[in-house]
Design a protein around this motif. Structure first.
Motif, PDB file in Angstrom:
ATOM      1  N   ARG A 103       0.823  -1.196   0.000  1.00  0.00           N
ATOM      2  CA  ARG A 103       0.000   0.000   0.000  1.00  0.00           C
ATOM      3  C   ARG A 103       0.866   1.257   0.000  1.00  0.00           C
ATOM      4  O   ARG A 103       0.597   2.224  -0.715  1.00  0.00           O
ATOM      5  N   GLN A 104       1.951   1.260   0.784  1.00  0.00           N
ATOM      6  CA  GLN A 104       2.856   2.406   0.820  1.00  0.00           C
ATOM      7  C   GLN A 104       3.502   2.633  -0.543  1.00  0.00           C
ATOM      8  O   GLN A 104       3.645   3.775  -0.989  1.00  0.00           O
ATOM      9  N   LEU A 105       3.888   1.546  -1.213  1.00  0.00           N
ATOM     10  CA  LEU A 105       4.488   1.648  -2.540  1.00  0.00           C
ATOM     11  C   LEU A 105       3.471   2.219  -3.535  1.00  0.00           C
ATOM     12  O   LEU A 105       3.790   3.109  -4.330  1.00  0.00           O
ATOM     13  N   GLN A 106       2.237   1.736  -3.460  1.00  0.00           N
ATOM     14  CA  GLN A 106       1.197   2.227  -4.358  1.00  0.00           C
ATOM     15  C   GLN A 106       0.877   3.699  -4.084  1.00  0.00           C
ATOM     16  O   GLN A 106       0.647   4.470  -5.013  1.00  0.00           O
ATOM     17  N   ASP A 107       0.888   4.102  -2.814  1.00  0.00           N
ATOM     18  CA  ASP A 107       0.666   5.511  -2.472  1.00  0.00           C
ATOM     19  C   ASP A 107       1.776   6.392  -3.046  1.00  0.00           C
ATOM     20  O   ASP A 107       1.515   7.476  -3.571  1.00  0.00           O
ATOM     21  N   ALA A 108       3.011   5.908  -2.947  1.00  0.00           N
ATOM     22  CA  ALA A 108       4.146   6.654  -3.512  1.00  0.00           C
ATOM     23  C   ALA A 108       3.998   6.749  -5.028  1.00  0.00           C
ATOM     24  O   ALA A 108       4.262   7.811  -5.614  1.00  0.00           O
ATOM     25  N   ALA A 109       3.562   5.675  -5.671  1.00  0.00           N
ATOM     26  CA  ALA A 109       3.367   5.679  -7.119  1.00  0.00           C
ATOM     27  C   ALA A 109       2.263   6.650  -7.516  1.00  0.00           C
ATOM     28  O   ALA A 109       2.378   7.355  -8.531  1.00  0.00           O
ATOM     29  N   ARG A 110       1.195   6.700  -6.730  1.00  0.00           N
ATOM     30  CA  ARG A 110       0.121   7.674  -7.001  1.00  0.00           C
ATOM     31  C   ARG A 110       0.659   9.106  -6.914  1.00  0.00           C
ATOM     32  O   ARG A 110       0.310   9.970  -7.729  1.00  0.00           O
ATOM     33  N   GLY A 111       1.494   9.355  -5.929  1.00  0.00           N
ATOM     34  CA  GLY A 111       2.099  10.680  -5.780  1.00  0.00           C
ATOM     35  C   GLY A 111       2.981  11.034  -6.973  1.00  0.00           C
ATOM     36  O   GLY A 111       2.946  12.174  -7.463  1.00  0.00           O
ATOM     37  N   ILE A 112       3.735  10.067  -7.459  1.00  0.00           N
ATOM     38  CA  ILE A 112       4.593  10.304  -8.634  1.00  0.00           C
ATOM     39  C   ILE A 112       3.734  10.578  -9.860  1.00  0.00           C
ATOM     40  O   ILE A 112       4.026  11.482 -10.644  1.00  0.00           O
ATOM     41  N   ALA A 113       2.664   9.815 -10.029  1.00  0.00           N
ATOM     42  CA  ALA A 113       1.760  10.030 -11.165  1.00  0.00           C
ATOM     43  C   ALA A 113       1.133  11.419 -11.090  1.00  0.00           C
ATOM     44  O   ALA A 113       1.037  12.117 -12.105  1.00  0.00           O
ATOM     45  N   SER A 114       0.737  11.835  -9.912  1.00  0.00           N
ATOM     46  CA  SER A 114       0.127  13.155  -9.733  1.00  0.00           C
ATOM     47  C   SER A 114       1.125  14.263 -10.057  1.00  0.00           C
ATOM     48  O   SER A 114       0.791  15.218 -10.776  1.00  0.00           O
ATOM     49  N   LEU A 115       2.338  14.145  -9.548  1.00  0.00           N
ATOM     50  CA  LEU A 115       3.376  15.143  -9.834  1.00  0.00           C
ATOM     51  C   LEU A 115       3.706  15.175 -11.325  1.00  0.00           C
ATOM     52  O   LEU A 115       3.957  16.242 -11.891  1.00  0.00           O
ATOM     53  N   SER A 116       3.702  14.017 -11.960  1.00  0.00           N
ATOM     54  CA  SER A 116       3.986  13.944 -13.395  1.00  0.00           C
ATOM     55  C   SER A 116       2.915  14.678 -14.193  1.00  0.00           C
ATOM     56  O   SER A 116       3.224  15.401 -15.141  1.00  0.00           O
ATOM     57  N   ARG A 117       1.658  14.495 -13.808  1.00  0.00           N
ATOM     58  CA  ARG A 117       0.551  15.203 -14.484  1.00  0.00           C
ATOM     59  C   ARG A 117       0.672  16.711 -14.268  1.00  0.00           C
ATOM     60  O   ARG A 117       0.449  17.496 -15.185  1.00  0.00           O
ATOM     61  N   GLU A 118       1.021  17.115 -13.046  1.00  0.00           N
ATOM     62  CA  GLU A 118       1.190  18.541 -12.755  1.00  0.00           C
ATOM     63  C   GLU A 118       2.318  19.152 -13.586  1.00  0.00           C
ATOM     64  O   GLU A 118       2.276  20.329 -13.922  1.00  0.00           O
ATOM     65  N   ALA A 119       3.313  18.333 -13.912  1.00  0.00           N
ATOM     66  CA  ALA A 119       4.444  18.798 -14.718  1.00  0.00           C
ATOM     67  C   ALA A 119       4.125  18.778 -16.213  1.00  0.00           C
ATOM     68  O   ALA A 119       4.985  19.086 -17.035  1.00  0.00           O
ATOM     69  N   GLY A 120       2.903  18.358 -16.556  1.00  0.00           N
ATOM     70  CA  GLY A 120       2.489  18.382 -17.947  1.00  0.00           C
ATOM     71  C   GLY A 120       2.698  17.079 -18.701  1.00  0.00           C
ATOM     72  O   GLY A 120       2.513  17.030 -19.915  1.00  0.00           O
ATOM     73  N   LEU A 121       3.084  16.032 -18.006  1.00  0.00           N
ATOM     74  CA  LEU A 121       3.264  14.736 -18.643  1.00  0.00           C
ATOM     75  C   LEU A 121       1.942  13.984 -18.660  1.00  0.00           C
ATOM     76  O   LEU A 121       1.154  14.079 -17.718  1.00  0.00           O
TER      77      LEU A 121
END
Length: 151
Positions: free
Chosen positions: A42-60
């Motif tokens: 669950r912690q790994l998946q939460d970290a992955a969600r955070g990375i996906a969110s930051l990536s979208r914010e960066a325009g990816l």
């Protein structure tokens, strides 16, 4: 490595969690995660969600569900059990993934664990580097790491 996802895990849990980062075959069976592996996953998946969110914010363009699906927990229990000393026959019977695929993933997992140990050393976390090495030592045994199956 920086969010503490790997801290607090024993060597068997650490190996099992890192196995999610290793490409593996898809399986049709329902993945049952052991209780002691559910929270780290669950912690790994939460970290992955955070990375996906930051990536979208960066325009990816990142599809969060597809990205999360790339972390496959299908062999977590297999490598957790192998790490704790079960035989290859026992762990191969825990999944419908072919035996050769399990061996291939184990060898990739070995390489990834070595790379993570080196990365931890580079960032100055010697304790974590040692834990990666110790975890990897539980993987490197038996038929999966034989030079040849025809000895």
């Amino acid at each position: 490595m920086f969010n503490g996802c790997f801290h607090g895990l024993d060597k068997h849990q650490l190996l099992a969690l890192v196995s999610c980062l290793t490409p593996t075959d898809k399986t049709n069976e329902e993945v049952a995660i052991a209780k002691q592996l559910a929270d780290p996953l669950r912690q790994l998946q939460d970290a992955a969600r955070g990375i996906a969110s930051l990536s979208r914010e960066a325009g990816l363009e990142v599809d969060e569900e597809e990205y999360l699906g790339s972390f496959r927990p299908s062999l977590m229990d297999v490598f957790y059990s192998w790490s704790k000393g079960k035989s290859f026959a026992e762990v191969a019977g825990m999944t419908d993934i072919f035996e050769g695929s399990i061996v291939r993933v184990a060898r990739r997992l070995d390489e990834l664990m070595q790379q993570l140990a080196r990365a931890a050393q580079v960032v100055g976390d010697e304790t974590l580097a040692e834990r990666f090495i110790e975890s990897n030592d539980t993987l490197r045994r038996g038929i999966m790491f034989s030079a040849s199956l025809y000895l």
